[in-house]
Design a protein around this motif. Structure first.
Motif, PDB file in Angstrom:
ATOM      1  N   GLU A 119      59.885   8.491  50.078  1.00  0.00           N
ATOM      2  CA  GLU A 119      59.156   7.232  49.971  1.00  0.00           C
ATOM      3  C   GLU A 119      59.100   6.824  48.516  1.00  0.00           C
ATOM      4  N   SER A 122      57.406   1.063  46.761  1.00  0.00           N
ATOM      5  CA  SER A 122      56.076   0.760  47.304  1.00  0.00           C
ATOM      6  C   SER A 122      55.212  -0.164  46.441  1.00  0.00           C
ATOM      7  N   GLY A 161      52.209  -1.893  49.556  1.00  0.00           N
ATOM      8  CA  GLY A 161      50.758  -2.061  49.460  1.00  0.00           C
ATOM      9  C   GLY A 161      50.461  -3.447  50.023  1.00  0.00           C
ATOM     10  N   GLU A 258      51.143  -0.145  54.330  1.00  0.00           N
ATOM     11  CA  GLU A 258      49.818   0.337  54.730  1.00  0.00           C
ATOM     12  C   GLU A 258      49.311  -0.384  55.974  1.00  0.00           C
ATOM     13  N   TYR A 310      42.758   3.467  51.279  1.00  0.00           N
ATOM     14  CA  TYR A 310      44.118   3.844  50.886  1.00  0.00           C
ATOM     15  C   TYR A 310      44.476   5.233  51.426  1.00  0.00           C
ATOM     16  N   ASP A 314      47.195   6.743  54.282  1.00  0.00           N
ATOM     17  CA  ASP A 314      48.214   7.749  53.955  1.00  0.00           C
ATOM     18  C   ASP A 314      48.176   8.936  54.934  1.00  0.00           C
ATOM     19  N   TYR A 332      57.164  11.914  47.897  1.00  0.00           N
ATOM     20  CA  TYR A 332      56.529  10.657  47.491  1.00  0.00           C
ATOM     21  C   TYR A 332      56.825  10.452  46.009  1.00  0.00           C
ATOM     22  N   PHE A 342      47.234  12.483  45.707  1.00  0.00           N
ATOM     23  CA  PHE A 342      48.159  13.250  46.543  1.00  0.00           C
ATOM     24  C   PHE A 342      47.677  14.673  46.789  1.00  0.00           C
TER      25      PHE A 342
HETATM   26  N1  ARG Z   1      51.312   0.777  46.525  1.00  0.00           N
HETATM   27  C1  ARG Z   1      50.867   1.870  45.725  1.00  0.00           C
HETATM   28  C2  ARG Z   1      50.681   1.421  44.289  1.00  0.00           C
HETATM   29  O1  ARG Z   1      51.337   0.522  43.845  1.00  0.00           O
HETATM   30  C3  ARG Z   1      51.817   3.019  45.740  1.00  0.00           C
HETATM   31  C4  ARG Z   1      51.973   3.664  47.083  1.00  0.00           C
HETATM   32  C5  ARG Z   1      52.316   5.100  46.953  1.00  0.00           C
HETATM   33  N2  ARG Z   1      52.556   5.738  48.189  1.00  0.00           N
HETATM   34  C6  ARG Z   1      51.664   6.264  48.999  1.00  0.00           C
HETATM   35  N3  ARG Z   1      52.047   6.804  50.112  1.00  0.00           N
HETATM   36  N4  ARG Z   1      50.388   6.264  48.664  1.00  0.00           N
HETATM   37  O2  ARG Z   1      49.902   2.006  43.567  1.00  0.00           O
END
Ligand code: ARG
Length: 567
Positions: A119, A122, A161, A258, A310, A314, A332, A342
């Motif tokens: 992944e 994002s 996101g 998401e 968030y 996940d 990730y 994480f």
């Molecule tokens: N959209 C998030 C950002 O810009 C990153 C996502 C990362 N991936 C995840 N599975 N949380 O901060």
């Protein structure tokens, strides 16, 4: 291997140690002045107790070693036995191997039958696609390329996101400040514009935040009206992202986000409840990870109004992906600032008794500092790419004659510009921060993206300029110069370099190697002329350059670049 095998075979008879174990003892010294291969006698102790003093044994063994066409010289230095090999035979065997493998040189089948989910990128809809996302995009793409080249089945996912209270805020903002026309023209810029305006307004009208929360709650409850606008923002943004990804030579197998986790969250909450992992805290739900080692704090997983966070999304995303792809491993690629997130996520999944929680990895990276346009304004990645491209075009135009020969200057300038951006990024180790530097990045001199592209184009021009073409049965024993040997041994290292990059998830390993390769190529260019040499020598040299080009091309592709034939 030919040479190592010869040494192992003779030593096996001398020491009674099996050849395979002896092969593990043979070393390749970095400095080739003393020896091409070496056998440190004390190492043999690992496999068999030595019958005497190692230095004495070294002398004895060396005296009994029979020189032949492969091994030209044996000497002793302390407890080391040093060998000089027939370099021409090595050069020949390396080049033949490269020719046989072609664009598969460096590839293996070690990952066959294994699925890896990666992944990356994002970005957040309505926020600028910034330097952090650029790094995730190119590092993630690199990992996809490496895993695929090693035979893995890779599923690449862009996890947008696209969910949360800010989309409620955005909808309210659009109602006040939005314009359909501006949205269609440049959705990402316009949505960001609206987002900034509504955030500013909310400073004096704080009730806007309550409205935004309510709007998002509606979205999460599946209210069609609320979802309609959001879905339009999402679709338009993805279209625009795809344009940028196209320039960066990046594709995704899946655009997720998401927003797609609603159903998954229902079952995640059920499981968390059943296992007694959640606690009530003033109407909200939390998971207490403060007993974990190290202490990971308390994690909010459901707000008082019942909406998700968030991390909740996940949790759902991970189990959905496991079910869907049954991965061996999931990676990730996200900025190091999210490391705590994480760790919490992986710990929660472990407590949910998912055995695969051990197979999840967060690959982080440092910050890019000072990334702004030359005028210093805020940046969208697209502006950086456009500016690099126009500088490249200007530079290319300076050489009028060459410029006239290029069929598609616009495309070439864009490819060089993107290469400049990517190579600058990969020139630092992944975990380090680095300073964005326009001059250095775009220079054709020094270790830059344009330099690597130029080296490739120059190799491609040899055939055009000399009329010599590839003859696989060229007489390679004519390659007797030390420079030819040096270049061949660098070429030989490529497959091992790919393995090191794979083990460390580190694009910098490949970049550092390619610079070394190109420096050697450039030395060979001036010393080993193709033009003007007698036909059989010209052909042998051409094979050497052809193999160097193949390796450079394979390496550039792994990094996500499009190797240029002319520039
Ligand atoms: N959209 C998030 C950002 O810009 C990153 C996502 C990362 N991936 C995840 N599975 N949380 O901060």
């Amino acid at each position: 291997m030919l040479f190592e095998k010869e040494i192992a075979s003779q030593f096996s008879k001398l020491t009674d140690i099996p050849e395979e174990q002896l092969l593990q003892c043979i070393e390749t010294p970095k400095n080739k002045d003393m020896a091409d291969l070496a056998l440190p006698v004390p190492k043999l102790n690992r496999f068999k107790k030595l019958p005497g003093n190692p230095a004495q044994l070294a002398t004895e063994y060396a005296a009994k070693f029979v020189l032949n066409d492969l091994i030209k010289e044996v000497t002793v230095a302390g407890t080391y036995i040093n060998f000089k090999i027939n370099r021409t035979i090595l050069t020949e065997s390396i080049l033949k191997e490269v020719l046989a493998a072609g664009d598969k040189y460096g590839c293996t089948k070690q990952g066959e039958g294994k699925t890896i989910v990666i992944e990356f990128s994002s970005p957040n809809i309505a926020k600028p696609f910034h330097a952090g996302h650029l790094r995730s995009t190119i590092i993630g793409n690199f990992l996809v390329n490496v895993y695929r080249s090693l035979g893995y089945t890779v599923q690449s996912i862009n996890y947008l996101g696209d969910w949360g209270k800010q989309y409620g805020l955005l909808a309210i903002g659009y109602d006040r400040f939005g314009s359909e026309q501006a949205l269609l023209e440049d959705p990402i810029k316009h949505l960001f514009d609206v987002y900034v305006k509504i955030n500013n307004t909310a400073e004096t009208e704080p009730e806007i935040h309550d409205q935004a929360r309510a709007y998002f709650k509606d979205m999460e409850d599946g209210n069609e009206n609320a979802l309609k606008l959001w879905s339009k923002f999402r679709d338009l943004s993805i279209e625009k992202y795809k344009e940028i990804y196209g320039r960066l030579n990046v594709q995704f197998d899946e655009y997720s986000g998401e927003s797609k986790m609603c159903d998954g969250m229902v079952s995640a909450y059920e499981k968390l409840d059943k296992l007694g992992l959640v606690e009530d805290s003033k109407g909200a739900k939390i998971i207490d990870l403060s007993t974990a080692k190290p202490d990971l704090g308390k994690v909010l997983v459901k707000k008082t109004d019942g909406s998700s966070l968030y991390i909740t999304r996940d949790i759902a995303a991970a189990s959905i992906r496991k079910e869907q792809y049954n991965f061996e491993k999931m990676i990730y690629v996200v900025a190091s600032q999210q490391e705590l997130h994480f760790r919490q996520l992986f710990k929660i999944l472990e407590r949910m008794q998912y055995p695969w929680s051990k197979e999840l990895t967060h690959i982080g990276y440092g910050l890019v500092k000072g990334m702004s346009t030359r005028k210093g304004t805020v940046v969208f990645l697209e502006e950086i790419l456009n500016e690099s491209k126009s500088i490249m075009l200007e530079t290319m135009k300076k050489n009028e004659q060459k410029f006239a020969e290029i069929e598609n200057p616009d495309e070439v300038a864009d490819i060089v510009a993107v290469s400049a951006v990517i190579i600058q990024d990969f020139s630092a180790k992944r975990n380090k921060d680095y300073d964005f530097n326009w001059e250095r990045m775009l220079s054709f001199e020094g270790d830059t993206g344009p330099y690597l592209q130029y080296a490739h184009a120059r190799l491609c021009s040899i055939e055009r300029k000399t009329g010599v073409s590839l003859n696989p049965s060229a007489n390679l024993s004519l390659l007797v110069e030390p420079i030819a040997y040096n270049l061949a041994t660098i070429i030989q290292r490529y497959p091992e370099i790919v393995q090191i990059a794979f083990n460390n998830n580190e694009p910098n390993t490949i970049v550092t190697y390619l610079f070394e390769l190109c420096h050697e190529i450039s030395a060979a260019h001036s010393a080993l002329k193709v033009k003007g040499s007698e036909q059989s020598l010209a052909e042998a040299r051409y094979v050497l350059f052809y193999c160097a080009k193949l390796v450079l091309c394979n390496g550039l592709r792994l990094l996500g670049l499009r190797p240029l034939e002319r520039m």
